[in-house]
Motif scaffolding. Sequence first.
Motif, short mmCIF file in Angstrom:
data_model
loop_
_atom_site.label_atom_id
_atom_site.label_comp_id
_atom_site.label_asym_id
_atom_site.label_seq_id
_atom_site.Cartn_x
_atom_site.Cartn_y
_atom_site.Cartn_z
N THR A 1 13.82 29.23 -37.72
CA THR A 1 14.09 28.38 -36.58
C THR A 1 14.87 27.15 -37.03
O THR A 1 14.44 26.43 -37.93
N ASP A 2 16.02 26.95 -36.41
CA ASP A 2 16.84 25.76 -36.68
C ASP A 2 16.24 24.60 -35.88
O ASP A 2 16.26 24.63 -34.64
N PRO B 1 14.11 20.19 -29.73
CA PRO B 1 13.82 18.75 -29.80
C PRO B 1 12.43 18.41 -30.33
O PRO B 1 12.28 17.43 -31.07
N GLU B 2 11.43 19.21 -29.99
CA GLU B 2 10.08 18.90 -30.45
C GLU B 2 9.95 19.08 -31.96
O GLU B 2 9.25 18.32 -32.62
N LEU B 3 10.63 20.07 -32.53
CA LEU B 3 10.60 20.25 -33.98
C LEU B 3 11.45 19.20 -34.67
O LEU B 3 11.07 18.69 -35.73
N GLU C 1 6.93 31.38 -40.69
CA GLU C 1 8.07 30.75 -40.02
C GLU C 1 8.70 29.76 -40.98
O GLU C 1 8.00 29.09 -41.75
N LEU C 2 10.01 29.68 -40.93
CA LEU C 2 10.75 28.72 -41.75
C LEU C 2 11.56 27.84 -40.82
O LEU C 2 12.42 28.31 -40.10
N TYR C 3 11.23 26.55 -40.81
CA TYR C 3 12.00 25.58 -40.03
C TYR C 3 13.11 25.07 -40.95
O TYR C 3 12.84 24.63 -42.07
N THR C 4 14.32 25.12 -40.46
CA THR C 4 15.49 24.85 -41.29
C THR C 4 16.56 24.15 -40.47
O THR C 4 16.34 23.82 -39.31
N ARG C 5 17.69 23.90 -41.10
CA ARG C 5 18.88 23.42 -40.39
C ARG C 5 20.10 23.84 -41.19
O ARG C 5 20.02 24.11 -42.38
#
Length: 75
Positions: free
Chosen positions: A31-32, A37-39, A4-8
């Motif tokens: 996942t943006d 909110p939790e991320l 998984e890649l958390y990004t924005r």
Amino acid sequence: MQVELYTRNGCHLCDDALDILRSYGLDPEITDIDTKPELLASYNKCVPVVVIDGKVRFRGRIEPALLERLLANRD
């Protein structure tokens, strides 16, 4: 291996991380964090975040040598 890649949006380091992961043949779930909110609360100032098999492995930048070790040790 689940990646998984958390990004924005607008994050050039996130774009770089995605390119690196893909160069190793990985297709991460993206996942943006601004939509979760939790991320956002956990990772607001340290994206990109790479999670492999449920464990945070990288924050900010991917270390290629460590990624190679992780990939070599997968079953």
